[in-house]
Design a protein around this motif. Sequence first.
Motif, short mmCIF file in Angstrom:
data_model
loop_
_atom_site.label_atom_id
_atom_site.label_comp_id
_atom_site.label_asym_id
_atom_site.label_seq_id
_atom_site.Cartn_x
_atom_site.Cartn_y
_atom_site.Cartn_z
N ILE A 158 11.17 86.52 144.48
CA ILE A 158 10.27 86.08 143.39
C ILE A 158 10.98 86.18 142.05
N LEU A 159 11.75 87.22 141.84
CA LEU A 159 12.51 87.36 140.59
C LEU A 159 13.55 86.24 140.47
N ALA A 160 14.23 85.91 141.56
CA ALA A 160 15.19 84.80 141.54
C ALA A 160 14.49 83.49 141.21
N LYS A 161 13.29 83.30 141.73
CA LYS A 161 12.51 82.10 141.41
C LYS A 161 12.19 82.06 139.92
N GLU A 162 11.74 83.17 139.38
CA GLU A 162 11.40 83.24 137.95
C GLU A 162 12.62 82.94 137.09
N GLU A 163 13.78 83.46 137.49
CA GLU A 163 15.01 83.20 136.74
C GLU A 163 15.39 81.72 136.81
N ALA A 164 15.22 81.11 137.97
CA ALA A 164 15.52 79.68 138.13
C ALA A 164 14.59 78.83 137.26
N ARG A 185 16.80 74.16 130.07
CA ARG A 185 17.39 72.81 130.14
C ARG A 185 16.43 71.75 129.61
N GLY A 186 15.24 72.17 129.17
CA GLY A 186 14.28 71.24 128.59
C GLY A 186 13.20 70.76 129.52
N ASN A 187 13.08 71.36 130.70
CA ASN A 187 12.04 70.95 131.65
C ASN A 187 10.75 71.72 131.40
N PRO A 188 9.62 71.15 131.77
CA PRO A 188 8.33 71.85 131.62
C PRO A 188 8.28 73.10 132.50
N PRO A 189 7.51 74.09 132.11
CA PRO A 189 7.41 75.34 132.88
C PRO A 189 6.89 75.16 134.30
N ASP A 190 6.13 74.11 134.55
CA ASP A 190 5.59 73.90 135.89
C ASP A 190 6.44 72.95 136.73
N ASP A 191 7.64 72.62 136.25
CA ASP A 191 8.52 71.71 136.97
C ASP A 191 9.37 72.50 137.96
N ILE A 192 8.74 72.89 139.05
CA ILE A 192 9.42 73.66 140.08
C ILE A 192 10.50 72.82 140.76
N LYS A 193 10.29 71.53 140.84
CA LYS A 193 11.27 70.65 141.49
C LYS A 193 12.64 70.79 140.83
N SER A 194 12.67 70.91 139.49
CA SER A 194 13.95 71.03 138.79
C SER A 194 14.60 72.39 139.03
N ALA A 195 13.84 73.38 139.42
CA ALA A 195 14.36 74.72 139.70
C ALA A 195 14.57 74.96 141.19
N ALA A 196 14.11 74.05 142.02
CA ALA A 196 14.09 74.27 143.47
C ALA A 196 15.47 74.48 144.07
N GLY A 197 16.48 73.79 143.57
CA GLY A 197 17.83 73.96 144.11
C GLY A 197 18.31 75.39 143.98
N LYS A 198 18.11 75.97 142.81
CA LYS A 198 18.53 77.36 142.59
C LYS A 198 17.65 78.32 143.38
N ILE A 199 16.36 78.04 143.45
CA ILE A 199 15.46 78.90 144.24
C ILE A 199 15.93 78.89 145.70
N TYR A 200 16.25 77.71 146.19
CA TYR A 200 16.73 77.55 147.57
C TYR A 200 18.00 78.36 147.82
N THR A 201 19.01 78.19 146.97
CA THR A 201 20.28 78.88 147.20
C THR A 201 20.15 80.39 147.05
#
Length: 129
Positions: free
Chosen positions: A56-62, A69-85
């Motif tokens: 969960i902490l790694a997700k929050e950091e992603a 990078r300028g994405n909205p806070p609810d744009d999980i898709k833009s953070a998903a790659g880092k959450i995945y890795t």
Amino acid sequence: RLIDRDDHTPADVATYNKENITVLGRRHLEVYLFDDEVLTALCGSVGKSGDASNVILAKEEAIFESIARGNPPDDIKSAAGKIYTETKRILSLTQAGNDKGAFARNTLAPLLRPGMAIYAALKHDIFGI
């Protein structure tokens, strides 16, 4: 048909609904799949419940990095790659999907089950129930 909410205006959503197109209540499907509840279930499913807080902490950091990078806070898709890795690294997962999409589809989606609050939210958004 079902589409992501993205940044559609309420007027656009109403138009889609009149055309029998269901619009998710949240930005996109990834919001549901990468939910804390699902990630916690993943940890439990691989016998590493104690690592849920690290995932969960790694997700929050992603998400924080995505916002930077300028994405909205609810744009999980833009953070998903880092959450995945990071999730794969923390949990030492193998054969959990070759990319964030396969991971979401093949590893996370089966963990989204009745009894979860996020399952109820998705069910409501799709079926109105």
